[in-house]
Design an enzyme around this catalytic site. Structure first.
Site, mmCIF file in Angstrom:
data_model
loop_
_atom_site.group_PDB
_atom_site.id
_atom_site.type_symbol
_atom_site.label_atom_id
_atom_site.label_comp_id
_atom_site.label_asym_id
_atom_site.label_seq_id
_atom_site.Cartn_x
_atom_site.Cartn_y
_atom_site.Cartn_z
ATOM 1 N N LYS A 75 -16.251 -0.512 5.516
ATOM 2 C CA LYS A 75 -15.531 0.269 4.490
ATOM 3 C C LYS A 75 -15.901 -0.091 3.045
ATOM 4 O O LYS A 75 -16.147 0.816 2.243
ATOM 5 C CB LYS A 75 -14.013 0.134 4.717
ATOM 6 C CG LYS A 75 -13.545 0.816 6.007
ATOM 7 C CD LYS A 75 -12.089 0.483 6.300
ATOM 8 C CE LYS A 75 -11.606 1.110 7.586
ATOM 9 N NZ LYS A 75 -10.268 0.635 7.969
ATOM 10 N N TYR A 249 -5.787 -5.990 5.168
ATOM 11 C CA TYR A 249 -4.641 -5.186 5.609
ATOM 12 C C TYR A 249 -3.325 -5.800 5.132
ATOM 13 O O TYR A 249 -3.213 -6.274 4.021
ATOM 14 C CB TYR A 249 -4.626 -5.015 7.138
ATOM 15 C CG TYR A 249 -5.927 -4.530 7.695
ATOM 16 C CD1 TYR A 249 -6.505 -3.354 7.221
ATOM 17 C CD2 TYR A 249 -6.582 -5.227 8.689
ATOM 18 C CE1 TYR A 249 -7.703 -2.887 7.734
ATOM 19 C CE2 TYR A 249 -7.781 -4.767 9.212
ATOM 20 C CZ TYR A 249 -8.336 -3.606 8.722
ATOM 21 O OH TYR A 249 -9.505 -3.158 9.224
ATOM 22 N N VAL A 267 -12.129 -4.678 13.629
ATOM 23 C CA VAL A 267 -11.468 -4.886 14.930
ATOM 24 C C VAL A 267 -12.400 -5.408 16.014
ATOM 25 O O VAL A 267 -11.936 -5.847 17.055
ATOM 26 C CB VAL A 267 -10.759 -3.609 15.460
ATOM 27 C CG1 VAL A 267 -9.476 -3.356 14.743
ATOM 28 C CG2 VAL A 267 -11.678 -2.422 15.433
HETATM 29 N N1 GLU Z 1 -13.159 2.084 13.755
HETATM 30 C C1 GLU Z 1 -11.924 1.409 13.654
HETATM 31 C C2 GLU Z 1 -10.777 2.384 13.493
HETATM 32 O O1 GLU Z 1 -10.845 3.254 12.689
HETATM 33 C C3 GLU Z 1 -11.950 0.443 12.520
HETATM 34 C C4 GLU Z 1 -10.672 -0.337 12.385
HETATM 35 C C5 GLU Z 1 -10.919 -1.766 11.955
HETATM 36 O O2 GLU Z 1 -11.974 -2.318 12.143
HETATM 37 O O3 GLU Z 1 -9.958 -2.359 11.466
HETATM 38 O O4 GLU Z 1 -9.816 2.318 14.205
#
Ligand code: GLU
Length: 617
Positions: A75, A249, A267
């Site tokens: 991101k 987060y 994740v």
């Molecule tokens: N591709 C995952 C989602 O959108 C990324 C989330 C993450 O890595 O925190 O759920």
């Protein structure tokens, strides 16, 4: 250092990382993410740690080459890409930069505008990817993969199975995308932007890549290994800011307290942390805590930060090291070897010429120290020499600051001299524009030499040159003649031979057997130490009136360096046989000559000692 099985030595930092790795390996808490079915296949025991520095060193332990999908760590980089393509204003209009304090997949949009709260939660990241997709069309993903590749310094690919798995099951993200479409934050076709987001999350990286991605951000957007610019420095600030406030987060606040580094987790189990100006850290271990962050990843980052004092607010006091050494022309002179009388005068009158050797990166903090140290000596100075050959970089603020400092000095009647200034350096522009005529020299040695000439001749620094047009100096005016009457001089003259060497001739080479002492009566010779077939260092330059080759008298050994005629040269030479004969026939004259040579040798030793002291001071 310990040894690897093949005998290579292991860096101490690797040993430290191995101890940390081993300790955190015992922690088996947390769960591997399963909401993307393909992620559930990860081996929960995988565990790698890697550090990459801004000067290109990489230290990895454990499974640091194990590939995994980047997920949310993509991101900040996608955000950087959108900033480059759309500009900060357009981005801010669609995505805010406020921490949400909520989970990564929360459907939290700003009341009224529908803007996602930041680009690190899924809603913001989907908006970012959609904007990139709208700007770049069908080539968006290829360009994005290349974009990530420039950060990593290698070609990357995606994990097709993870991409298909998330694309087939990502109903929540699909819902978020449509909600964003409802508010006009993303454009049609919604699926295209979402598809880019799923693909970007499936880019395969390893811990080493994460650390290098981080080091590239730490290095103001330039990959330390390839030297390629991945992101403009202004956008690096934007990216690191959102990583600091929103990267972890709903754990972001506590993370800033306990670890204190801009970071992003994913994740699949990756965590990337950045210490601006220093390094990137990548940790990978798939077991996650309740907030979706890697358990071991957090543990390792906490320990590294604690142990090595990496917290952002624990910034080192780098400013103090900006002045490498400070001296005056009375203590520190050029490599030109001058007749004793001139050298003695310089020791008297050189105290008002101050020399500051600067080093490292110049920014506000370092410039503050430099201006303070300069002003402290300026009241006693006629001239200030700044050697900036060891300055690695200077930002625009530093250049501006330096320009003001130079104007201040010039305005109060000081001469300012620069040494080691590359002409394209932004510092150069500011200084030259503010204080012409400023003397600028390629090296400290050249600058010191010019200052010495100026002091000895009384001419301005840039106008003073050595006068070599007056013909050979007679023996009676050489320093060696002191204490000898006319009769003794006439006798000494009988042992000497007048010799000429054209400019560019080598008088003797390193390793040659020593045959003569040379009294230089006209022209200039230099002592060269060859560092390669055609590269050499100028150790000293002898002017008319000085003596060289005298060490041979003492040890009868071999020459320790080369001597080259810089101009047409005239010398009076004394062979070692004649020197011995002089001792037998006129012991009194030989005694005087020997006294002179001892004086020369001790003054050269004194000068060498002073220069060593100035370098370590
Ligand atoms: N591709 C995952 C989602 O959108 C990324 C989330 C993450 O890595 O925190 O759920």
């Amino acid at each position: 250092m310990t040894q690897t099985p093949n005998g290579a030595s292991v860096a101490p930092l690797i040993e430290i990382l191995e101890v940390i790795w081993d300790r955190h390996r015992q922690d088996r808490s947390g769960e591997v993410a399963t909401y993307i079915p393909e992620l559930a296949k990860a081996n929960p025991e995988w565990f790698g740690i890697c550090i990459a520095t801004v000067d290109g060193a990489v230290y990895g332990v454990g499974d640091s080459d194990q590939a995994f999908t980047i997920q949310s760590i993509s991101k900040p980089f996608a955000y950087g890409m959108a900033l480059e393509h759309r500009g900060p204003k357009a981005m801010r209009a669609r995505v805010s930069v406020e921490p949400s304090g909520e989970a990564f997949n929360s459907i939290s949009l700003e009341q009224g505008t529908g803007r996602p709260l930041n680009p690190m939660i899924n809603a913001g990241a989907i908006a970012v990817s959609s904007m990139v997709r709208t700007s770049l069309g069908d080539s968006a993903f290829d360009k994005m993969l290349a974009w990530f590749g420039t950060f990593a310094g290698r070609t990357l690919s995606i994990d097709d199975a993870v991409y298909r798995s998330e694309s087939a099951t990502g109903h929540r993200n699909r819902a978020i995308a449509h909600l964003l479409r409802n508010f006009g934050v993303v454009a049609d076709p919604v699926e295209a932007g979402l598809d880019l987001y799923f693909r970007q999350c499936s880019i395969l990286v390893n811990c080493r890549d994460l650390a290098i991605l981080g080091a590239t951000l730490a290095n103001r957007g330039t990959n330390p290994s390839t030297g390629k610019r991945a992101l403009a420095p202004d956008h690096v600030d934007d990216v690191l800011s959102v990583m600091t406030t929103c990267g972890m987060y709903n754990y972001a606040g506590q993370w800033l307290h306990e670890v204190g580094l801009p970071a992003k987790s994913g994740v699949a189990g990756g965590i990337l942390a950045v210490l601006p100006g220093r390094m990137g850290i990548g940790v990978f271990s798939p077991r996650l805590d309740a907030q979706g962050n890697s358990v071991r990843g957090i543990g390792v980052c906490k320990e590294l930060s604690d142990r090595f004092r990496l917290h952002l607010f624990d910034a080192p006091r780098s400013g103090r090291a900006a002045v490498r050494s400070q001296s005056t022309l009375a203590r520190r002179q050029s490599t030109r070897v001058r007749p004793e009388s001139d050298a003695a005068r310089l020791r008297d009158i050189g105290a008002a010429s101050h020399i500051l050797e600067l080093q490292g990166d110049l920014g506000f903090a370092t410039m503050e120290v430099i201006q303070r140290r300069t002003c402290a000596c300026a009241s006693r100075a006629d001239a200030v020499v700044f050697d900036i050959s060891r300055v690695d970089s200077a930002d625009e603020t530093a250049a501006e600051f330096f320009g003001t400092l130079v104007s201040h000095l010039v305005g109060s009647g000081k001469r300012v001299v620069f040494a080691g200034l590359p002409p394209k350096n932004p510092l150069c522009r500011h200084i030259v524009s503010r204080c012409t005529p400023t003397a600028i020299y390629p090296s400290l040695d050249a600058a010191l030499e010019a200052c010495e000439e100026s002091l000895l001749s009384g001419l301005p620094i840039s106008a003073a040159t050595h006068d070599s047009s007056c013909g050979p100096i007679p023996l009676s005016r050489l320093d060696v003649a002191q204490g000898l009457d006319a009769a003794a001089l006439a006798k000494l003259q009988g042992y000497l031979r007048q010799e000429h060497f054209p400019a560019g001739q080598c008088l003797f080479k390193k390793g040659d057997g020593a045959q003569h002492i040379y009294f230089l009566t006209g022209g200039t010779v230099s002592v060269r130490l060859y560092t390669g077939p055609s590269t050499f260092q100028r150790l000293a330059t002898f002017l008319a009136g000085s003596v060289f080759g005298e060490m041979a008298v003492v040890d009868r050994g071999r020459r320790s360096s080369d001597i080259w005629a810089e101009t047409d040269v005239t010398c009076l030479t004394l062979s070692l046989d004649d020197y011995d004969r002089l001792g037998a026939e006129h012991p009194g004259i030989k005694f005087r000559l020997l006294e002179y040579l001892i004086r020369i040798l001790s003054s050269r030793l004194r000068k060498a000692n002073e220069q060593i002291a100035a370098l370590s001071g």
